[in-house]
Write a protein that holds these residues in place. Sequence first.
Motif, mmCIF file in Angstrom:
data_model
loop_
_atom_site.group_PDB
_atom_site.id
_atom_site.type_symbol
_atom_site.label_atom_id
_atom_site.label_comp_id
_atom_site.label_asym_id
_atom_site.label_seq_id
_atom_site.Cartn_x
_atom_site.Cartn_y
_atom_site.Cartn_z
ATOM 1 N N ASP A 1 -26.869 -24.512 -23.567
ATOM 2 C CA ASP A 1 -25.499 -23.980 -23.578
ATOM 3 C C ASP A 1 -25.502 -22.469 -23.772
ATOM 4 O O ASP A 1 -24.757 -21.733 -23.114
ATOM 5 N N LYS B 1 -26.829 -20.799 -20.510
ATOM 6 C CA LYS B 1 -25.853 -20.935 -19.410
ATOM 7 C C LYS B 1 -24.710 -19.937 -19.592
ATOM 8 O O LYS B 1 -24.289 -19.289 -18.645
ATOM 9 N N GLU B 2 -24.228 -19.844 -20.819
ATOM 10 C CA GLU B 2 -23.107 -18.936 -21.070
ATOM 11 C C GLU B 2 -23.536 -17.491 -20.821
ATOM 12 O O GLU B 2 -22.823 -16.716 -20.187
ATOM 13 N N SER C 1 -23.835 -16.519 -17.184
ATOM 14 C CA SER C 1 -22.575 -16.433 -16.439
ATOM 15 C C SER C 1 -21.911 -15.066 -16.635
ATOM 16 O O SER C 1 -20.907 -14.751 -16.001
ATOM 17 N N ASN C 2 -22.513 -14.246 -17.487
ATOM 18 C CA ASN C 2 -21.968 -12.920 -17.755
ATOM 19 C C ASN C 2 -22.112 -12.028 -16.517
ATOM 20 O O ASN C 2 -23.103 -12.134 -15.788
#
Length: 204
Positions: free
Chosen positions: A66, A69-70, A73-74
């Motif tokens: 998690d 992934k976060e 995505s930046n």
Amino acid sequence: MIVILMGPPGSGKGTQAVKLADKLELPHIAVGDMLRDAIAAQSELGRKAEQYMNQGKLVPDQLTIDLVKERLSNVDCENGFILDGFPRSKAQAEALDEVLEDMEYSVVYFDIPLDEVVRRNSKRFSCRACRTVYSRPGTCDKCGGELYQREDDKEDVIRSRYEVYVENTKPLVDFYKDREKLIEVNGVGEIEDIFGRLLETLKV
Ligand code: AMP
């Protein structure tokens, strides 16, 4: 450009990742640093991760998946990134596959023997503030922060981190070989020489 750096703890992948990110002007995503920041901030993630890290164990997959992934995505990752310390398990590699889909990427594998791992890590001091790594105690040349020995760089923890690596992470060498993504770089030697080899194999 997307580069994933793999290797045992103390293989120098963190040091090389910083240099590569600097040269290619790409974000350096160091999962260990992100977890240490979470611990310092006493966030929920930090509280969950700390006990695993201090014992040299892997933090549970879902937490790191998690987190990564976060981060990926930046917007700053749009042109690529240098990923350091992820994936470390098959589940993480499969999760990363889903994120990367058909993007181009290279996986660099730094191999070094266990005695070199123990020698390097037990001499490793990190800056509390900016995380720069040194082989001496004292203060950081870059920011003046205190240099300390990480709890997981004590010799017994280093050995168990190496075992964790052999069991969980080393199998990913074959995972990426099968995908024809793996580039091997000899991780023994001086930092600049290793960096030279890295640039040569990446053709940058
Ligand atoms: P590093 O700074 O890369 O040496 O990582 C330090 C510690 O953070 C590891 O020994 C693990 O406890 C934890 N860690 C870092 N990356 C991961 C990951 N991808 N999966 C699980 N745990 C991790």
